[in-house]
Design a protein around this motif. Structure first.
Motif, PDB file in Angstrom:
ATOM      1  N   ASP A  99       0.851  -1.200   0.000  1.00  0.00           N
ATOM      2  CA  ASP A  99       0.000   0.000   0.000  1.00  0.00           C
ATOM      3  C   ASP A  99       0.880   1.240   0.000  1.00  0.00           C
ATOM      4  O   ASP A  99       1.680   1.448   0.911  1.00  0.00           O
ATOM      5  CB  ASP A  99      -0.916  -0.010   1.226  1.00  0.00           C
ATOM      6  CG  ASP A  99      -2.048   1.001   1.107  1.00  0.00           C
ATOM      7  OD1 ASP A  99      -1.791   2.141   0.682  1.00  0.00           O
ATOM      8  OD2 ASP A  99      -3.196   0.650   1.430  1.00  0.00           O
ATOM      9  N   ILE A 100       0.722   2.077  -0.992  1.00  0.00           N
ATOM     10  CA  ILE A 100       1.573   3.256  -1.141  1.00  0.00           C
ATOM     11  C   ILE A 100       1.319   4.281  -0.042  1.00  0.00           C
ATOM     12  O   ILE A 100       2.169   5.127   0.246  1.00  0.00           O
ATOM     13  CB  ILE A 100       1.369   3.883  -2.544  1.00  0.00           C
ATOM     14  CG1 ILE A 100       2.590   4.708  -2.936  1.00  0.00           C
ATOM     15  CG2 ILE A 100       0.084   4.722  -2.602  1.00  0.00           C
ATOM     16  CD1 ILE A 100       2.645   5.077  -4.399  1.00  0.00           C
ATOM     17  N   LEU A 101       0.158   4.200   0.619  1.00  0.00           N
ATOM     18  CA  LEU A 101      -0.184   5.151   1.675  1.00  0.00           C
ATOM     19  C   LEU A 101       0.043   4.570   3.073  1.00  0.00           C
ATOM     20  O   LEU A 101      -0.628   4.951   4.035  1.00  0.00           O
ATOM     21  CB  LEU A 101      -1.629   5.642   1.519  1.00  0.00           C
ATOM     22  CG  LEU A 101      -1.902   6.462   0.254  1.00  0.00           C
ATOM     23  CD1 LEU A 101      -3.337   6.958   0.234  1.00  0.00           C
ATOM     24  CD2 LEU A 101      -0.933   7.636   0.135  1.00  0.00           C
TER      25      LEU A 101
ATOM     26  N   ALA B  85      -1.377   6.684 -10.214  1.00  0.00           N
ATOM     27  CA  ALA B  85      -1.729   5.323 -10.631  1.00  0.00           C
ATOM     28  C   ALA B  85      -2.167   4.460  -9.463  1.00  0.00           C
ATOM     29  O   ALA B  85      -2.959   3.530  -9.633  1.00  0.00           O
ATOM     30  CB  ALA B  85      -0.525   4.674 -11.325  1.00  0.00           C
ATOM     31  N   HIS B  86      -1.686   4.772  -8.254  1.00  0.00           N
ATOM     32  CA  HIS B  86      -1.936   3.906  -7.106  1.00  0.00           C
ATOM     33  C   HIS B  86      -2.784   4.580  -6.034  1.00  0.00           C
ATOM     34  O   HIS B  86      -2.973   4.022  -4.951  1.00  0.00           O
ATOM     35  CB  HIS B  86      -0.604   3.461  -6.510  1.00  0.00           C
ATOM     36  CG  HIS B  86       0.345   2.928  -7.539  1.00  0.00           C
ATOM     37  ND1 HIS B  86       0.194   1.694  -8.128  1.00  0.00           N
ATOM     38  CD2 HIS B  86       1.434   3.490  -8.134  1.00  0.00           C
ATOM     39  CE1 HIS B  86       1.152   1.504  -9.015  1.00  0.00           C
ATOM     40  NE2 HIS B  86       1.918   2.582  -9.041  1.00  0.00           N
ATOM     41  N   THR B  87      -3.310   5.773  -6.321  1.00  0.00           N
ATOM     42  CA  THR B  87      -4.148   6.496  -5.361  1.00  0.00           C
ATOM     43  C   THR B  87      -5.406   7.038  -6.040  1.00  0.00           C
ATOM     44  O   THR B  87      -5.908   8.097  -5.676  1.00  0.00           O
ATOM     45  CB  THR B  87      -3.355   7.652  -4.725  1.00  0.00           C
ATOM     46  OG1 THR B  87      -2.740   8.429  -5.765  1.00  0.00           O
ATOM     47  CG2 THR B  87      -2.276   7.142  -3.784  1.00  0.00           C
ATOM     48  N   VAL B  88      -5.891   6.312  -7.021  1.00  0.00           N
ATOM     49  CA  VAL B  88      -6.996   6.794  -7.857  1.00  0.00           C
ATOM     50  C   VAL B  88      -8.188   7.245  -7.031  1.00  0.00           C
ATOM     51  O   VAL B  88      -8.657   8.387  -7.147  1.00  0.00           O
ATOM     52  CB  VAL B  88      -7.438   5.693  -8.857  1.00  0.00           C
ATOM     53  CG1 VAL B  88      -8.749   6.073  -9.529  1.00  0.00           C
ATOM     54  CG2 VAL B  88      -6.365   5.480  -9.909  1.00  0.00           C
ATOM     55  N   SER B  89      -8.727   6.361  -6.194  1.00  0.00           N
ATOM     56  CA  SER B  89      -9.956   6.690  -5.471  1.00  0.00           C
ATOM     57  C   SER B  89      -9.739   7.832  -4.490  1.00  0.00           C
ATOM     58  O   SER B  89     -10.622   8.686  -4.307  1.00  0.00           O
ATOM     59  CB  SER B  89     -10.490   5.452  -4.740  1.00  0.00           C
ATOM     60  OG  SER B  89      -9.530   4.945  -3.837  1.00  0.00           O
ATOM     61  N   TYR B  90      -8.555   7.875  -3.840  1.00  0.00           N
ATOM     62  CA  TYR B  90      -8.287   8.922  -2.854  1.00  0.00           C
ATOM     63  C   TYR B  90      -8.146  10.286  -3.517  1.00  0.00           C
ATOM     64  O   TYR B  90      -8.772  11.268  -3.114  1.00  0.00           O
ATOM     65  CB  TYR B  90      -6.992   8.598  -2.100  1.00  0.00           C
ATOM     66  CG  TYR B  90      -7.039   7.328  -1.303  1.00  0.00           C
ATOM     67  CD1 TYR B  90      -7.642   7.283  -0.050  1.00  0.00           C
ATOM     68  CD2 TYR B  90      -6.475   6.151  -1.791  1.00  0.00           C
ATOM     69  CE1 TYR B  90      -7.683   6.112   0.697  1.00  0.00           C
ATOM     70  CE2 TYR B  90      -6.508   4.972  -1.060  1.00  0.00           C
ATOM     71  CZ  TYR B  90      -7.121   4.962   0.184  1.00  0.00           C
ATOM     72  OH  TYR B  90      -7.161   3.796   0.897  1.00  0.00           O
TER      73      TYR B  90
END
Length: 577
Positions: A324-326, A491-496
């Motif tokens: 998870d990037i976050l 690319a890895h936080t689309v929904s946020y």
């Protein structure tokens, strides 16, 4: 890091003969050329096959020329290995992995390929095994009784694998709670691996030989015992898979399937769920917490496209994100050790500031102004943490304790989020951790949605309401700034990020209308603010443009479109267009 390039041509050629695309940017066709006439070609060359004058470059590598499609086909066997934008290499740290075979620009397609195996994650809530939508249990497969969304999914190819195994064993699928993970879904991936190995043994063998298998490190450990009891023994004792003459249901084969999937799967986001998948080539992409690629699922062709998000120099590893990037550094590294069985040493993990975001930093209790406390050796998790300004130092055990306490408090607060409870938690903890700490980042994401919601659709707002909107705008900016540093390509936080742009536009729009009504904005200033609001909506739409209409992201795309039109009409009404 010294790498050794592997000669894998025989295996690659055998897979290519079976019709699988191994060259970047293709979807089953070896290569294609642009045959449209050009009045003034930008460049010309000699045909790589016949040496005649040629005006068309190979669309894969864009290096060699061909004069015709016939020459292109004739030359493909010689050109295909050098055409691919990647090569397979090996290193002590990464094992087998992909590197760039030439300099790659942003948005270069590295590979497009169908999955060898596609399945729910090991820990999964009940979902349809045909389309992967969430299920309620109202509809079940008429043959095997696994929950599906409708009879249309009974015939989906992947579902036939577990359907046949379940039907043969006469197992009664019982699921009572459809709102929490169910252990039966742990069985789907190994079943599909075993069936794939039976249906296409040559391709399965080639891929398994190429994959990194660190699973043997687990033998005798808690995860291995869990897999043995919950997966291996269940498949043999309940599903009688070892009695199926078509499948190799030995304990060793099942453990191999579980291990290969665990350590080599690619997180694959489909319209309704994130699944795990094995790919012939994409599964060899190594991990980085600051990856240089993203993957996009093509639902029409049921394949994945891996493309660059940053320039990659020849010889550099091609990387993807497998955590998870976050999350903060310690959480990410521990997750990778537990799931992937390796320790990450990427640039982000090696940077105590996490690319300048201070995403895991504490706050010094002695310095009068907010001063970060960081690990003195971020890749050594037993190293102490110290203040960047004074002599204050804290042990790694204390850092773990602080993160655990904060994490539990945040998790509890987000179960029933409210502005007062989240603001109180944020205020208290900003005395002990950096304002951008990853646990507080999650709190901010909830707050930016809650601020301004109570009177969102009314013009009757008082000063307190507008103070709340000021907080909303501030927190949206902070959230987007951190995300842009950690994930510039989104690319890895689309929904946020897509949701935050939408919430941000609300503050711009409401303040613009209010200040214009109070004569605090000129007409030209109002126009600029409204255009900014529309730009934020369009940014959100760009992020959500490929999301299905029946998902929250797809619905928000439609809302953004409606509000963009509404702003345009209002601008027209007040004479700004």
């Amino acid at each position: 890091m010294v790498t050794e390039e592997i000669s894998d041509k025989e295996k690659l050629n055998s897979m290519s003969e079976e019709g699988e695309s191994l060259k970047g940017g293709t979807d089953g066709t070896a290569m294609s050329i642009n045959t449209a006439p050009q009045q003034q070609p930008a460049d010309v060359g000699s045909c790589a096959t016949c040496s005649e004058f040629a005006e068309t470059r190979c669309t894969g590598c864009k290096i060699v020329f061909y004069c015709s499609r016939d020459c292109q086909k004739k030359g493909w066997n010689m050109h295909k290995d050098s055409c691919r934008p990647f090569a397979i290499s090996r290193s002590k740290e990464l094992g087998k992995h992909l590197i760039a075979s030439r300099d790659l620009d942003v948005d270069t397609i590295i590979v497009t390929e169908a999955p060898l195996v596609l399945a729910p994650k090991q820990v999964s809530e009940p979902l349809c095994l045909g389309c992967y939508k969430k299920v309620s249990g109202d509809y079940r497969c008429s043959k095997c009784k696994w929950p599906l969304c409708s009879n249309e999914c009974e015939g989906k190819p992947y579902h036939q694998m577990e359907c046949e195994v379940t039907k043969k064993a006469g197992v009664n699928i019982i699921i009572e709670d459809f709102n929490k993970p169910h252990p039966l879904y742990e069985l789907i991936a190994p079943i599909r691996c075993l069936v794939t190995a039976s249906n296409d043994p040559k391709k399965w063998r080639i891929c398994v030989e190429r994959y990194n298998n660190r699973y043997l490190q687990l033998v005798g450990g808690p995860q291995y015992q869990h897999n043995h009891t919950n997966i291996v023994q269940t498949l043999r004792n309940t599903f009688k898979i070892h009695l199926d003459t078509k499948l190799d249901g030995s304990e060793a084969s099942i453990h191999t399937a579980v291990g290969i999937m665990q350590t080599n799967h690619v997180p694959t986001k489909l319209p309704y769920a994130e699944l795990q998948a094995l790919f012939p080539m994409a599964s060899l992409v190594s991990h980085s917490c600051y990856p240089n690629t993203k993957s996009v699922w093509n639902k029409e062709k049921n394949c994945i496209t891996l493309q660059t998000t940053d320039p990659i120099k020849r010889g550099q590893p091609i990387t993807a994100l497998y955590t998870d990037i976050l999350w903060g550094t310690r959480a990410r590294r521990e997750h990778l050790r537990q799931l992937r069985l390796f320790t990450c040493y990427c640039n982000r993990c090696a940077d105590s500031t996490e690319l300048g975001t201070y995403f895991s930093a504490l706050r010094c209790p002695h310095c009068p102004s907010p001063t970060p406390v960081l690990s003195v050796r971020p890749l050594d998790e037993e190293a102490p943490w110290s203040c960047t300004n004074c002599s204050y130092e804290v042990s790694d055990e204390e850092v773990i304790r602080i993160n655990l306490i904060l994490g539990m408090e945040v998790e509890e607060a987000l179960c029933k989020p409210s502005i007062p409870s989240l603001e109180k938690l944020k205020k208290e903890w900003q005395k002990r951790v950096h304002k951008n700490h990853y646990h507080l980042h999650a709190v901010k994401h909830s707050l930016l949605q809650l601020y301004g919601r109570a009177k969102e659709k009314t013009e009757e707002k008082n000063e307190e309401d507008y103070k709340e909107l000021e907080k909303k705008e501030k927190i949206c900016k902070e959230f987007l700034m951190v995300c842009s540093s950690l994930d510039p390509s989104t690319a890895h936080t689309v929904s946020y990020v897509g949701l935050t742009f939408y919430e941000y536009h609300k503050t711009i729009l409401q303040f613009a209308k209010r200040n214009f009504t109070l004569s605090k904005l000129t007409t030209s200033q109002l126009k600029k603010r409204l255009l900014l609001s529309k730009a934020l909506l369009k940014k959100s739409m760009e992020i959500f443009k490929n999301e299905p209409q029946d998902t929250p992201e797809g619905q928000l795309y439609n809302t953004c479109m409606e509000e963009t039109i509404a702003i345009g009409k209002w601008m027209l009404a007040v004479g700004l267009v």
